[in-house]
Each structure stands twice: as C-alpha cells, then as structure tokens.
Design a protein around this motif. Structure first.
Motif, PDB file in Angstrom:
ATOM      1  N   ALA A   3       0.835  -1.212   0.000  1.00 31.03           N
ATOM      2  CA  ALA A   3       0.000   0.000   0.000  1.00 31.03           C
ATOM      3  C   ALA A   3       0.865   1.256   0.000  1.00 31.03           C
ATOM      4  CB  ALA A   3      -0.912  -0.013   1.217  1.00 31.03           C
ATOM      5  N   LEU A   4       2.143   1.109   0.379  1.00 33.75           N
ATOM      6  CA  LEU A   4       3.009   2.284   0.461  1.00 33.75           C
ATOM      7  C   LEU A   4       3.778   2.564  -0.837  1.00 33.75           C
ATOM      8  CD1 LEU A   4       4.558   1.869   4.053  1.00 33.75           C
ATOM      9  CD2 LEU A   4       2.578   3.205   3.339  1.00 33.75           C
ATOM     10  N   VAL A  22       2.542   9.264   6.731  1.00 33.19           N
ATOM     11  CA  VAL A  22       1.927   8.817   5.477  1.00 33.19           C
ATOM     12  C   VAL A  22       0.424   8.937   5.636  1.00 33.19           C
ATOM     13  CG1 VAL A  22       1.645   6.896   3.881  1.00 33.19           C
ATOM     14  CG2 VAL A  22       3.760   7.125   5.159  1.00 33.19           C
ATOM     15  N   ASP A  23      -0.220   9.607   4.685  1.00 35.63           N
ATOM     16  CA  ASP A  23      -1.663   9.795   4.763  1.00 35.63           C
ATOM     17  C   ASP A  23      -2.352   8.904   3.735  1.00 35.63           C
ATOM     18  OD1 ASP A  23      -4.239  10.633   4.975  1.00 35.63           O
ATOM     19  OD2 ASP A  23      -3.781  12.775   4.933  1.00 35.63           O
ATOM     20  N   LEU A  24      -2.934   7.806   4.210  1.00 39.04           N
ATOM     21  CA  LEU A  24      -3.587   6.856   3.308  1.00 39.04           C
ATOM     22  C   LEU A  24      -5.104   7.049   3.290  1.00 39.04           C
ATOM     23  CD1 LEU A  24      -1.706   3.487   4.035  1.00 39.04           C
ATOM     24  CD2 LEU A  24      -1.243   5.165   2.273  1.00 39.04           C
ATOM     25  N   ARG A  25      -5.586   8.169   3.798  1.00 34.13           N
ATOM     26  CA  ARG A  25      -7.039   8.320   3.933  1.00 34.13           C
ATOM     27  C   ARG A  25      -7.758   8.390   2.588  1.00 34.13           C
ATOM     28  NH1 ARG A  25      -7.497  13.264   7.834  1.00 34.13           N
ATOM     29  NH2 ARG A  25      -5.685  13.848   6.579  1.00 34.13           N
ATOM     30  N   ASP A  26      -7.225   9.198   1.653  1.00 34.81           N
ATOM     31  CA  ASP A  26      -7.960   9.409   0.407  1.00 34.81           C
ATOM     32  C   ASP A  26      -7.667   8.347  -0.627  1.00 34.81           C
ATOM     33  OD1 ASP A  26      -9.034  11.586   1.479  1.00 34.81           O
ATOM     34  OD2 ASP A  26      -7.576  12.984   0.629  1.00 34.81           O
ATOM     35  N   SER A  27      -6.375   8.173  -0.883  1.00 35.43           N
ATOM     36  CA  SER A  27      -6.015   7.415  -2.068  1.00 35.43           C
ATOM     37  C   SER A  27      -6.169   5.913  -1.924  1.00 35.43           C
ATOM     38  CB  SER A  27      -4.590   7.754  -2.458  1.00 35.43           C
ATOM     39  OG  SER A  27      -3.778   7.608  -1.341  1.00 35.43           O
ATOM     40  N   MET A  28      -6.028   5.383  -0.713  1.00 33.15           N
ATOM     41  CA  MET A  28      -5.940   3.931  -0.632  1.00 33.15           C
ATOM     42  C   MET A  28      -7.176   3.263  -0.045  1.00 33.15           C
ATOM     43  SD  MET A  28      -3.125   3.732  -2.064  1.00 33.15           S
ATOM     44  CE  MET A  28      -2.839   1.988  -2.020  1.00 33.15           C
ATOM     45  N   ALA A  47      17.983   1.772   2.299  1.00 36.74           N
ATOM     46  CA  ALA A  47      17.583   2.426   1.044  1.00 36.74           C
ATOM     47  C   ALA A  47      16.302   3.245   1.211  1.00 36.74           C
ATOM     48  CB  ALA A  47      17.362   1.366  -0.030  1.00 36.74           C
ATOM     49  N   GLY A  48      15.694   3.172   2.385  1.00 38.89           N
ATOM     50  CA  GLY A  48      14.409   3.841   2.608  1.00 38.89           C
ATOM     51  C   GLY A  48      14.558   5.213   3.259  1.00 38.89           C
ATOM     52  N   VAL A  49      13.653   5.505   4.159  1.00 41.51           N
ATOM     53  CA  VAL A  49      13.623   6.815   4.826  1.00 41.51           C
ATOM     54  C   VAL A  49      13.819   6.555   6.322  1.00 41.51           C
ATOM     55  CG1 VAL A  49      12.267   8.924   5.148  1.00 41.51           C
ATOM     56  CG2 VAL A  49      11.857   7.477   3.135  1.00 41.51           C
ATOM     57  N   PRO A  50      14.883   7.104   6.909  1.00 40.61           N
ATOM     58  CA  PRO A  50      15.151   6.766   8.321  1.00 40.61           C
ATOM     59  C   PRO A  50      14.071   7.299   9.250  1.00 40.61           C
ATOM     60  CG  PRO A  50      16.588   8.542   7.588  1.00 40.61           C
ATOM     61  CD  PRO A  50      15.808   8.099   6.385  1.00 40.61           C
ATOM     62  N   TYR A  51      13.633   6.459  10.178  1.00 42.76           N
ATOM     63  CA  TYR A  51      12.637   6.935  11.139  1.00 42.76           C
ATOM     64  C   TYR A  51      12.676   6.122  12.423  1.00 42.76           C
ATOM     65  CZ  TYR A  51       9.588   2.902  10.143  1.00 42.76           C
ATOM     66  OH  TYR A  51       9.072   1.631  10.032  1.00 42.76           O
ATOM     67  N   ASP A  52      12.153   6.717  13.473  1.00 44.35           N
ATOM     68  CA  ASP A  52      11.880   5.975  14.707  1.00 44.35           C
ATOM     69  C   ASP A  52      10.446   5.456  14.655  1.00 44.35           C
ATOM     70  OD1 ASP A  52      14.410   6.574  15.940  1.00 44.35           O
ATOM     71  OD2 ASP A  52      13.672   8.597  16.307  1.00 44.35           O
ATOM     72  N   GLN A  53       9.498   6.342  14.249  1.00 47.14           N
ATOM     73  CA  GLN A  53       8.098   5.923  14.116  1.00 47.14           C
ATOM     74  C   GLN A  53       7.529   6.346  12.761  1.00 47.14           C
ATOM     75  OE1 GLN A  53       8.916   7.121  17.472  1.00 47.14           O
ATOM     76  NE2 GLN A  53       9.078   4.915  17.844  1.00 47.14           N
ATOM     77  N   LEU A  54       6.737   5.435  12.227  1.00 41.62           N
ATOM     78  CA  LEU A  54       5.993   5.679  10.982  1.00 41.62           C
ATOM     79  C   LEU A  54       4.532   5.861  11.383  1.00 41.62           C
ATOM     80  CD1 LEU A  54       5.749   5.418   7.816  1.00 41.62           C
ATOM     81  CD2 LEU A  54       5.514   2.956   8.184  1.00 41.62           C
ATOM     82  N   MET A  55       3.979   7.041  11.063  1.00 40.01           N
ATOM     83  CA  MET A  55       2.599   7.362  11.443  1.00 40.01           C
ATOM     84  C   MET A  55       1.736   7.193  10.200  1.00 40.01           C
ATOM     85  SD  MET A  55       3.350   8.442  14.577  1.00 40.01           S
ATOM     86  CE  MET A  55       1.888   9.228  15.223  1.00 40.01           C
ATOM     87  N   VAL A  56       0.851   6.197  10.204  1.00 40.61           N
ATOM     88  CA  VAL A  56       0.017   5.919   9.035  1.00 40.61           C
ATOM     89  C   VAL A  56      -1.418   6.371   9.320  1.00 40.61           C
ATOM     90  CG1 VAL A  56      -0.830   4.133   7.465  1.00 40.61           C
ATOM     91  CG2 VAL A  56       1.466   3.936   8.453  1.00 40.61           C
ATOM     92  N   LEU A  57      -1.861   7.396   8.574  1.00 45.92           N
ATOM     93  CA  LEU A  57      -3.234   7.899   8.748  1.00 45.92           C
ATOM     94  C   LEU A  57      -4.174   7.072   7.887  1.00 45.92           C
ATOM     95  CD1 LEU A  57      -1.490  10.301   9.780  1.00 45.92           C
ATOM     96  CD2 LEU A  57      -3.295  11.802   8.933  1.00 45.92           C
ATOM     97  N   GLN A  58      -5.158   6.483   8.533  1.00 44.08           N
ATOM     98  CA  GLN A  58      -6.179   5.688   7.854  1.00 44.08           C
ATOM     99  C   GLN A  58      -7.533   6.390   7.973  1.00 44.08           C
ATOM    100  OE1 GLN A  58      -4.077   1.395   8.752  1.00 44.08           O
ATOM    101  NE2 GLN A  58      -6.158   1.726   9.404  1.00 44.08           N
TER     102      GLN A  58
END
Ligand SMILES: N[C@@H](CCC[C@H](N)C(=O)O)C(=O)O
Length: 294
Positions: A3-4, A22-28, A47-58
């Motif tokens: 989905a990402l 990441v805002d998945l509200r509209d598109s997914m 190879a990705g994006v460094p983070y401690d937390q990934l916030m996924v908006l549903q």
C-alpha cells in the motif's frame, strides 16, 4: 504490491524523534489496513527513509475523529502511542486544513490535539496514565509501581535499579539517576527493553530530577532504539516524578533533542504534552523498496 509503494510521505521530526507521516485516507481506502510490519521495516531499511516511528493515517472509524492512526516502530512492531509523532501529524493536518483543534483515534484511544500557546507549538492530550501492574504490563504482581524490584549490574552494587513503571498507552520504565549521560544506554537499553518482567517489552528512560519544575532525560525506545526524544516517555517520567511527590504537576522536560512542556492535569488525570514539530522534506516511496516483501 505494498500500500506504500509510490505513495507520498513527509519526513518530519518532533524535537529530534525521527518521524515519517503517510496519509492513506484518500487514495488507498481499504488498502490502508494492509500496511504490514514488513512494509514498515522496508521503509526503515538503508535504502528507505530513516525513522523511529511511521505514522500511518487511515480513514476515520469514529465520527468526530480526523483519522485512525497506526503507529509503527522501525523494527516493524506497532506502538499504542507516540507523542512526538502526533505533534508532527497535527502540524501537517493544521497546515493543510487551517484547523486549530482535532481529534485522532489510535490503538491507545482518542487523542485531542490543539494549537499550543505559540504558533510553532502543538499540544496533545495523551490521556490518563495507568499504574496497575497488569496495565503496563508486568509479568508478575507489583502492588506499588512507584518503584519496582529490577536491576542491572552486580547484585550488591547495581548500575541501575528500582525504576518507576507507567503505561502511557505504551509501557515505560524510568530509572532515576544523577546524570543521564553517565550510563551506556545503548548497552543497557536493549537488555532492559527485553527483560522478562516486561512481557510486551518496554521503553527505558534515564531521568534526573533537577528541581520541582524541571527534569532531564534520555530514552531507549522499544522497537526503535536510542532516540533524541520520546514524547510518551516524557509524559510517563513527569507523571512518575509527580507521583513520587518529587516534582510539581507542570514540568519542563529537557531531552537530547529539545524541550517539552508536560502538565498532568488535576481535574481529569490527563497528561498534556506541548512542543514543536519540524517538517524536513517530502517524497514518494520507491516501489523497489517493497519488492522483496510483495
Ligand atoms: N517516540 C514515541 C514513542 C514511540 C513508541 C514506542 N517506541 C513504543 O513502542 O512504545 C513518542 O514520542 O511517544
């Protein structure tokens, strides 16, 4: 396909706590529910994006809420709460919609958020702390969680001992020390995070009470390791110190990445966290990142 893949993200930080929004509200739509632990680990890969937390908006599940937010640690595990990540999400939503107050749902419940006392400050109502041993949770009964029997180092001369434990929607252990920089947290953090007393692991904080209004702290985060800031740990530490009657209910917390204001509100037991949130850059996830987990 994840989905990402190809999806837009924003890289932000909450006083140095590395956050990807990441805002998945509209598109997914319903695909949003299918972000997996493997996806989260792929984003955190070199190879990705460094983070401690990934916030996924549903999409919101409850009327009156802006979104349901899933929170992933960089090891792919899910967290119930993330104070710094919430401020990042709030900033993003406020900037896009012009709102100044909003409610989100997370695994830990409903979180009210609003514009802080200055334009660059955001306040998150992190809810009420829990102190019961089953709530944290601990593997065995401790009647008094202000200090529990736990130590690292020689039995007769422990390096760290007797932490306070608190749930802020996620488990926290706070070791009271004189100098938060005098300990090898990268060494002790993983040992304590995975100690059998914490069946769901725990976030490990070293805290020094400077005076009744000020605490300094460093945190080893469950599922993410050493961080420059952990908002829920700041809340847990402020509450634990006030519970021990060593501080007031409104304190300034100094973390390696910056400062947070914490109030443990008397009237409803809720903990309010106020601080900044910084936008760094935005982009789209390379689908190749997820190829091996498709
Ligand atoms: N950085 C967060 C807390 C992150 C969650 C934690 N690692 C967990 O799994 O409990 C914050 O700012 O609160």
């Amino acid at each position: 396909m994840s989905a990402l893949a190809n999806h837009a993200f924003a890289k932000m930080n909450g006083i140095g706590n590395e956050i990807v929004v990441v805002d998945l509200r509209d598109s997914m739509g319903n695909l949003a529910a299918q972000v997996t632990a493997e996806d989260a680990r792929a984003v955190a890969s070199p190879a990705g994006v460094p983070y401690d937390q990934l916030m996924v908006l549903q999409p919101p599940r409850l009327q009156g809420t802006e979104a349901f937010i899933k929170i992933y640690n960089s090891d792919g595990s899910e967290a119930g709460a993330c104070g710094n990540g919430m401020r990042c999400v709030v900033r993003r939503v406020f900037e896009r919609t012009g709102q100044s107050a909003v409610t989100f749902e997370t695994r830990a419940g409903l979180l009210n958020c609003w514009q802080g006392p200055a334009p660059d400050l955001y306040t998150v109502d992190m809810g009420a702390p829990k102190f019961g041993w089953q709530d944290i949770p601990l593997a065995e009964e401790f009647r008094d969680t202000r200090y529990i029997e736990l130590q690292v180092g020689p039995i007769d001369n422990p390096v760290l001992h007797s932490p306070s434990v608190v749930s802020m929607g996620n488990p926290h252990a706070i070791f009271w020390v004189d100098d938060v920089n005098a300990y090898d947290l990268e060494r002790f953090g993983p040992l304590l995070e995975n100690h059998p007393i914490f069946p769901e692991r725990a976030n490990i904080t070293l805290a020094h009470i400077v005076d009744r209004d000020h605490i300094t702290m460093r945190t080893w985060e469950r599922g993410a390791g050493l961080t420059r800031a952990c908002g829920s740990a700041a809340c847990a530490t402020a509450v634990a110190a006030a519970r021990l009657k060593r501080t007031n209910r409104i304190v300034e917390m100094t973390l390696p990445g910056g400062k947070l204001g914490i109030e443990w509100r008397e009237r409803d037991d809720h903990v309010l966290m106020t601080g900044t949130a910084e936008f760094e850059y935005e982009g789209r996830f390379d689908p190749a990142l997820f190829a091996s987990v498709a």
